[in-house]
Write a protein that holds these residues in place. Structure first.
Motif, PDB file in Angstrom:
ATOM      1  N   CYS A  74       0.845  -1.194   0.000  1.00 38.32           N
ATOM      2  CA  CYS A  74       0.000   0.000   0.000  1.00 38.32           C
ATOM      3  C   CYS A  74       0.881   1.244   0.000  1.00 38.32           C
ATOM      4  O   CYS A  74       2.105   1.164   0.161  1.00 38.32           O
ATOM      5  N   GLY A  75       0.266   2.406  -0.156  1.00 32.91           N
ATOM      6  CA  GLY A  75       0.988   3.668  -0.106  1.00 32.91           C
ATOM      7  C   GLY A  75       1.149   4.162   1.324  1.00 32.91           C
ATOM      8  O   GLY A  75       0.546   3.642   2.265  1.00 32.91           O
ATOM      9  N   ILE A  76       2.008   5.185   1.485  1.00 33.53           N
ATOM     10  CA  ILE A  76       2.237   5.816   2.789  1.00 33.53           C
ATOM     11  C   ILE A  76       2.013   7.310   2.630  1.00 33.53           C
ATOM     12  O   ILE A  76       2.528   7.942   1.695  1.00 33.53           O
ATOM     13  N   GLU A  77       1.252   7.874   3.547  1.00 27.92           N
ATOM     14  CA  GLU A  77       1.011   9.313   3.572  1.00 27.92           C
ATOM     15  C   GLU A  77       1.178   9.792   5.013  1.00 27.92           C
ATOM     16  O   GLU A  77       0.315   9.557   5.856  1.00 27.92           O
ATOM     17  N   GLY A  78       2.318  10.401   5.291  1.00 27.43           N
ATOM     18  CA  GLY A  78       2.622  10.773   6.676  1.00 27.43           C
ATOM     19  C   GLY A  78       2.838   9.520   7.493  1.00 27.43           C
ATOM     20  O   GLY A  78       3.692   8.694   7.181  1.00 27.43           O
ATOM     21  N   GLU A  79       2.032   9.353   8.554  1.00 25.77           N
ATOM     22  CA  GLU A  79       2.111   8.159   9.384  1.00 25.77           C
ATOM     23  C   GLU A  79       0.982   7.176   9.091  1.00 25.77           C
ATOM     24  O   GLU A  79       0.786   6.199   9.823  1.00 25.77           O
ATOM     25  N   ASP A  80       0.261   7.404   8.012  1.00 24.11           N
ATOM     26  CA  ASP A  80      -0.897   6.579   7.687  1.00 24.11           C
ATOM     27  C   ASP A  80      -0.676   5.794   6.395  1.00 24.11           C
ATOM     28  O   ASP A  80       0.121   6.182   5.537  1.00 24.11           O
ATOM     29  N   PHE A  81      -1.413   4.715   6.282  1.00 19.37           N
ATOM     30  CA  PHE A  81      -1.469   3.984   5.036  1.00 19.37           C
ATOM     31  C   PHE A  81      -2.427   4.702   4.076  1.00 19.37           C
ATOM     32  O   PHE A  81      -3.389   5.345   4.506  1.00 19.37           O
ATOM     33  N   CYS A  82      -2.186   4.552   2.780  1.00 21.83           N
ATOM     34  CA  CYS A  82      -3.072   5.152   1.783  1.00 21.83           C
ATOM     35  C   CYS A  82      -3.078   4.306   0.520  1.00 21.83           C
ATOM     36  O   CYS A  82      -2.316   3.333   0.399  1.00 21.83           O
ATOM     37  N   SER A  83      -3.927   4.665  -0.408  1.00 19.63           N
ATOM     38  CA  SER A  83      -4.053   3.923  -1.653  1.00 19.63           C
ATOM     39  C   SER A  83      -2.804   4.044  -2.518  1.00 19.63           C
ATOM     40  O   SER A  83      -2.121   5.081  -2.527  1.00 19.63           O
ATOM     41  N   LEU A  84      -2.544   2.975  -3.246  1.00 18.29           N
ATOM     42  CA  LEU A  84      -1.579   3.044  -4.329  1.00 18.29           C
ATOM     43  C   LEU A  84      -2.189   3.807  -5.497  1.00 18.29           C
ATOM     44  O   LEU A  84      -3.405   3.818  -5.681  1.00 18.29           O
ATOM     45  N   THR A  85      -1.349   4.451  -6.291  1.00 19.20           N
ATOM     46  CA  THR A  85      -1.838   5.010  -7.553  1.00 19.20           C
ATOM     47  C   THR A  85      -2.124   3.849  -8.512  1.00 19.20           C
ATOM     48  O   THR A  85      -1.690   2.709  -8.286  1.00 19.20           O
TER      49      THR A  85
END
Length: 229
Positions: A74-85
């Motif tokens: 998965c993606g990383i945004e700051g300290e959180d997980f996020c969607s992949l492009t």
């Protein structure tokens, strides 16, 4: 969030996943841990105790190590997980697309990518490749009569790779059957692969249609299909 889900013995797939902790833990089968083998802002989320709990090895990660048990990218945004492009999702799905088998070998742990046309998500191109090989897989494991050794054979190649390290209490024939079951290779395919590697891939004996469910030759009247190979 959009992730690439990777499970042992399955093709990698793109899916949407809830970001709640319970959903993340369910996906990996327990407590989560993160690995960061790449420089871009993505990570592998896996089981924190996969190796300790004896989960099967899943995929080898280049310049890192094999991951045990299911994981997702998965993606990383700051300290959180996020969607992949979309581009990342397609790239990581391709990276981990084929399932892998891990076998102890004399030079260390051998990891082998394989295809199984019976698994969910198998591409049509791979099904077609099986047809072009007359129903034979890319690789198989054959036990050697009267010798406590297994031959790893690959379609289209002569010779073999000797597998001499077996699980405790397991003989060559049983171990070969176990490995073949893991990669979807039947007894008829196993026998055909053995003869193909020894005598050539265009001979009738290299056709799995010539053998019964136990890998034994069928009576001539029961053989079907194109034997002019």
């Amino acid at each position: 969030m959009k992730v690439v889900m990777v499970e042992p013995g399955q093709y990698a797939r793109i899916e949407e996943m809830d970001t709640g902790l319970e959903s993340l833990q369910k996906a990996v089968g327990g407590l989560i841990d993160c690995a960061y083998p790449w420089e871009e802002m993505v990570c592998i989320v896996c089981n924190d105790e996969g190796l300790l709990n004896g989960m099967p090895l899943n995929r080898n990660v280049e310049n890192y190590q094999p991951i045990a048990g299911p994981f997702f990218v998965c993606g990383i945004e700051g300290e959180d997980f996020c969607s992949l492009t979309d581009e990342q999702a397609q790239r990581y799905q391709a990276m981990f697309h084929q399932p892998e088998l891990f076998v102890p070998y004399k030079t260390g742990l051998m990891h082998l990518k394989y295809d199984d046309p019976n698994l969910p998500g198998v591409p049509d191109t791979l099904k077609k490749a099986y047809q072009e090989r007359h129903g034979l897989p890319e690789l198989g494991f054959c036990s050697v009569p009267n010798l406590n050794m297994i031959m790893l054979v690959k379609y289209g190649q002569t010779g073999y790779w000797p597998i001499e390290h077996f699980p405790e209490g397991m003989g060559a024939e049983e171990y070969a059957d176990t490995l073949n079951q893991m990669i979807g290779v039947s007894k008829p395919q196993q026998t055909a692969m053995l003869y193909g590697s020894m005598f050539g891939w265009n001979i009738p004996a290299a056709s799995p249609e010539r053998y019964d469910e136990n890998g034994k030759p069928k009576p001539h009247g029961q053989r079907r299909g194109n034997q002019e190979r």
